[in-house]
Enzyme design. Structure first.
Site, PDB file in Angstrom:
ATOM      1  N   HIS A   1       0.842  -1.169   0.114  1.00 12.32           N
ATOM      2  CA  HIS A   1       0.112   0.191   0.053  1.00 12.32           C
ATOM      3  C   HIS A   1       0.904   1.183   0.122  1.00 12.32           C
ATOM      4  O   HIS A   1       0.322   2.504   0.101  1.00 12.32           O
ATOM      5  CB  HIS A   1      -0.900   0.123   1.430  1.00 12.32           C
ATOM      6  CG  HIS A   1      -2.031  -0.976   1.111  1.00 12.32           C
ATOM      7  ND1 HIS A   1      -1.949  -2.168   1.130  1.00 12.32           N
ATOM      8  CD2 HIS A   1      -3.472  -0.506   0.758  1.00 12.32           C
ATOM      9  CE1 HIS A   1      -3.179  -2.813   1.190  1.00 12.32           C
ATOM     10  NE2 HIS A   1      -3.955  -1.978   0.709  1.00 12.32           N
ATOM     11  N   ASN A   2       2.040   0.910  -0.102  1.00 12.47           N
ATOM     12  CA  ASN A   2       3.044   2.130  -0.100  1.00 12.47           C
ATOM     13  C   ASN A   2       3.369   2.850  -1.335  1.00 12.47           C
ATOM     14  O   ASN A   2       3.915   1.997  -2.325  1.00 12.47           O
ATOM     15  CB  ASN A   2       4.679   1.684   0.622  1.00 12.47           C
ATOM     16  CG  ASN A   2       5.560   2.771   0.841  1.00 12.47           C
ATOM     17  OD1 ASN A   2       5.682   3.586  -0.146  1.00 12.47           O
ATOM     18  ND2 ASN A   2       6.222   2.701   1.813  1.00 12.47           N
TER      19      ASN A   2
ATOM     20  N   LYS B   1      21.886   6.161  -3.074  1.00 15.35           N
ATOM     21  CA  LYS B   1      21.400   5.219  -2.120  1.00 15.35           C
ATOM     22  C   LYS B   1      20.714   4.102  -2.823  1.00 15.35           C
ATOM     23  O   LYS B   1      21.197   2.744  -2.693  1.00 15.35           O
ATOM     24  CB  LYS B   1      20.622   5.768  -0.886  1.00 15.35           C
ATOM     25  CG  LYS B   1      20.033   4.668   0.038  1.00 15.35           C
ATOM     26  CD  LYS B   1      19.023   5.372   0.772  1.00 15.35           C
ATOM     27  CE  LYS B   1      17.910   3.856   1.353  1.00 15.35           C
ATOM     28  NZ  LYS B   1      16.758   4.435   2.046  1.00 15.35           N
TER      29      LYS B   1
ATOM     30  N   HIS C   1      20.288  -2.583  -0.214  1.00 11.80           N
ATOM     31  CA  HIS C   1      19.717  -3.977  -0.078  1.00 11.80           C
ATOM     32  C   HIS C   1      18.785  -4.331  -0.971  1.00 11.80           C
ATOM     33  O   HIS C   1      18.782  -5.451  -1.615  1.00 11.80           O
ATOM     34  CB  HIS C   1      19.417  -4.110   1.237  1.00 11.80           C
ATOM     35  CG  HIS C   1      18.405  -3.287   1.871  1.00 11.80           C
ATOM     36  ND1 HIS C   1      18.815  -1.825   1.984  1.00 11.80           N
ATOM     37  CD2 HIS C   1      17.064  -3.435   2.376  1.00 11.80           C
ATOM     38  CE1 HIS C   1      17.514  -1.048   2.538  1.00 11.80           C
ATOM     39  NE2 HIS C   1      16.537  -2.245   2.824  1.00 11.80           N
TER      40      HIS C   1
ATOM     41  N   ASP D   1       9.959  -7.635   1.591  1.00  8.71           N
ATOM     42  CA  ASP D   1      10.105  -7.495   2.960  1.00  8.71           C
ATOM     43  C   ASP D   1      11.498  -7.205   3.618  1.00  8.71           C
ATOM     44  O   ASP D   1      12.421  -7.872   2.957  1.00  8.71           O
ATOM     45  CB  ASP D   1       9.531  -8.678   3.950  1.00  8.71           C
ATOM     46  CG  ASP D   1       9.241  -8.212   5.331  1.00  8.71           C
ATOM     47  OD1 ASP D   1       8.277  -7.690   5.344  1.00  8.71           O
ATOM     48  OD2 ASP D   1       9.528  -9.053   6.129  1.00  8.71           O
TER      49      ASP D   1
END
Length: 202
Positions: A14-15, A183, A188, A74
């Site tokens: 939802h981001n 960045k 990651h 995640d």
């Protein structure tokens, strides 16, 4: 490894910021991306104990509900001297009951390191797991990491989350001080995305 052959993909989030980031990365491959919010999907309960488990929960829930392939992410920070906490609880440490306060979460991380008398440097890594799931239940998993260390006091007002206390290996700046584009090239998530693109799109 299964190739992605369609032209529509649900990003299980939802981001909006995360959706835009993923949309930009997949745009060269002619993929139309939508999000959980676009399909009125609820947030599934993330009760896994690892990034892989939680990413799989989100991807499969979105794929099953829409009948489309779904991509989930995640991620979090793991601090070695805190037994790799907060890990999957990275966002939970910031939860106030009335939104998220990451200054509170970063202060907690620092205070726990001091309480444990952990020797410096305080080694840490940001970890990300991407899962691409199909409606038939198949999935492909792509982990990414960025090693570094925890610094104190906080430095920089860019980025989000724990960025102001994380200094990646090989750099003098924290993620909170770094230009967003720089960045995003070394993070990651970028590491996991390179593996996803190589495995399923290129």
């Amino acid at each position: 490894m299964r190739r992605f052959t369609g032209d529509r993909l649900v990003v299980a989030t939802h981001n909006r910021g995360k959706l835009e980031e993923i949309r930009d990365l997949l745009q060269p491959y002619g993929v139309t991306t939508t999000s959980n919010a676009d399909h009125d999907l609820p947030e599934p309960v993330e009760d896994g104990t690892t990034f892989v488990e939680n990413a799989r929960i989100k991807a499969h829930a979105a794929s099953k509900a829409t009948g489309l392939p779904a991509l989930s992410d995640d991620s979090g920070i793991e601090i070695e001297a805190l037994d790799n906490a907060p890990g999957v609880h990275t966002a939970d440490w910031a939860e106030t009951g009335n939104g998220r306060d990451f200054v509170m979460a970063m202060t907690r991380a620092h205070d726990e390191l001091v309480a444990r008398q952990a020797p410096q440097p305080w080694r840490a890594r940001f970890s990300c797991t991407l899962v691409l799931a199909w409606p038939d239940g198949h999935d492909e998993i792509f982990p990414g990491t960025m090693p570094g260390r925890i610094v104190w006091p906080m430095r920089g007002d860019r980025g989000h989350g724990y960025d102001p206390i994380f200094q990646p290996d090989g750099y003098d700046e924290t993620f909170g001080e770094m230009d967003r584009w720089e960045k995003n090239k070394i993070s990651h998530r970028a590491d996991a995305f390179k593996k996803l693109i190589a495995g399923c799109f290129d």
